[in-house]
Scaffold this motif. Sequence first.
Motif, PDB file in Angstrom:
ATOM      1  N   SER A  62      -1.773  -7.381  -1.878  1.00  0.00           N
ATOM      2  CA  SER A  62      -1.440  -8.211  -2.894  1.00  0.00           C
ATOM      3  C   SER A  62      -1.337  -9.763  -2.205  1.00  0.00           C
TER       4      SER A  62
ATOM      5  N   VAL B 222      -1.434  -1.868 -10.709  1.00  0.00           N
ATOM      6  CA  VAL B 222      -0.811  -0.540 -10.473  1.00  0.00           C
ATOM      7  C   VAL B 222      -1.878   0.387 -11.072  1.00  0.00           C
TER       8      VAL B 222
ATOM      9  N   THR C 176      -4.428   3.029  -9.071  1.00  0.00           N
ATOM     10  CA  THR C 176      -4.311   4.295  -9.145  1.00  0.00           C
ATOM     11  C   THR C 176      -5.709   4.906  -9.553  1.00  0.00           C
TER      12      THR C 176
ATOM     13  N   ILE D 241      -2.919   6.303  -3.577  1.00  0.00           N
ATOM     14  CA  ILE D 241      -2.198   4.864  -3.135  1.00  0.00           C
ATOM     15  C   ILE D 241      -1.768   5.267  -1.678  1.00  0.00           C
TER      16      ILE D 241
ATOM     17  N   LEU E   4       0.125  -0.301   0.570  1.00  0.00           N
ATOM     18  CA  LEU E   4       0.516  -1.424   0.008  1.00  0.00           C
ATOM     19  C   LEU E   4       1.075  -2.517   1.009  1.00  0.00           C
TER      20      LEU E   4
ATOM     21  N   LEU F   8       6.576  -5.609  -7.595  1.00  0.00           N
ATOM     22  CA  LEU F   8       5.733  -4.921  -6.836  1.00  0.00           C
ATOM     23  C   LEU F   8       6.118  -3.638  -6.541  1.00  0.00           C
TER      24      LEU F   8
ATOM     25  N   PHE G 292       4.918   0.074  -7.726  1.00  0.00           N
ATOM     26  CA  PHE G 292       4.195   1.023  -6.929  1.00  0.00           C
ATOM     27  C   PHE G 292       5.045   2.182  -6.261  1.00  0.00           C
ATOM     28  N   SER G 293       6.188   2.089  -6.336  1.00  0.00           N
ATOM     29  CA  SER G 293       7.457   3.076  -5.888  1.00  0.00           C
ATOM     30  C   SER G 293       7.153   4.517  -6.530  1.00  0.00           C
TER      31      SER G 293
ATOM     32  N   MET H  64       3.210   5.622  -5.156  1.00  0.00           N
ATOM     33  CA  MET H  64       2.636   5.819  -3.626  1.00  0.00           C
ATOM     34  C   MET H  64       2.461   7.385  -3.264  1.00  0.00           C
TER      35      MET H  64
ATOM     36  N   ALA I 222       4.288   0.979   2.740  1.00  0.00           N
ATOM     37  CA  ALA I 222       4.391  -0.231   2.355  1.00  0.00           C
ATOM     38  C   ALA I 222       5.118  -1.303   3.017  1.00  0.00           C
TER      39      ALA I 222
END
Length: 272
Positions: free
Chosen positions: A9, A69, A73, A78, A81, A108, A112-113, A116, A122
């Motif tokens: 990102s 996201v 996915t 993933i 990050l 973010l 993403f949590s 992952m 990350a």
Amino acid sequence: MSKEVIVLSGSGAIGIAIVRRIAVGKVLLLADLKFENAEKQAQELRNAGFNVHTIACDVSNRESVNKLVETATGLGKIMGLVNTAGVSPSQASAQRIFEVDLYGNALLFDAFSRVMAKGSSALVIGSQSSHRLDSLTLEQTKALALTPTEELLHLPFIKEVNDSLKAYQLAKRGNALRVQAEAVNWGRRGARINCISAGIIHTPLANEELNGDRKDFYRKMLKELPVGRGGSPDEIANLAELIMSEKGAYITGSDMLIDGGATAKFWWDLTN
Ligand SMILES: NC(=O)c1ccc[n+]([C@@H]2O[C@H](COP(=O)([O-])OP(=O)(O)OC[C@H]3O[C@@H](n4cnc5c(N)ncnc54)[C@H](O)[C@@H]3O)[C@@H](O)[C@H]2O)c1
């Protein structure tokens, strides 16, 4: 078998140096507020054999992050990050810095949590600048670490800041604290999360600081660095590669300072 995906990102100089190390043989998704930045970098990486996808994304916008996201996915699982989306004190107002560097990063990480993969990692690029900030109160520290994302920008000690440098320092301190707090939850998923606090690294962003309103301050800092020079994006990538790899499997919730000694000089040069 599902492909392994690395998400970047903010497709700027430091981010690209990092993904060149960690996305070999994987699927790479480049995101940036300016789609053309991501596209330009993607062309170069494709020429170097990388499997690259691009997407426009504003990290300070929830809908945009959700779309990121969803796209990521859809490409596979993933595994990495890297958040290098940021604006600096010479580039933006205090409010915009908080929106992108503080709120955007928290948004973010939140989004993403949930997706992952086990064994993933990350990273956010914070700043040595946050290490120059005077101590925060315990309440402020806890607030930056734990306040629900949607309430972050409404914290009184955030709302009262108008100075863009102070905003940048607080936002980056927030990144390091958020990472420490999030590491616990991420550990439950078998994922790690870290922060690198970078010093002056020669990139377009740093060049704007070195030629902006505070140029005298930055040029003096650069001139007086204990290592005698500014850093390169590749030197940040050296550390990022370690943190993101198997060799960094014991590193989580950390904020690593890599600044050519700028912080040491600021606090402990007793000859000044
Ligand atoms: N270069 C340095 O000296 C230095 C030092 C300390 C920390 N950092 C941090 O490292 C990170 C990367 O910096 P860089 O030097 O590679 O800068 P850069 O300008 O090359 O990259 C930053 C990228 O983020 C993108 N971006 C900005 N706002 C965004 C948003 N809302 N959503 C998505 N993307 C957005 C920009 O378009 C740009 O491509 C930043 O967070 C910066 O604060 C840089």
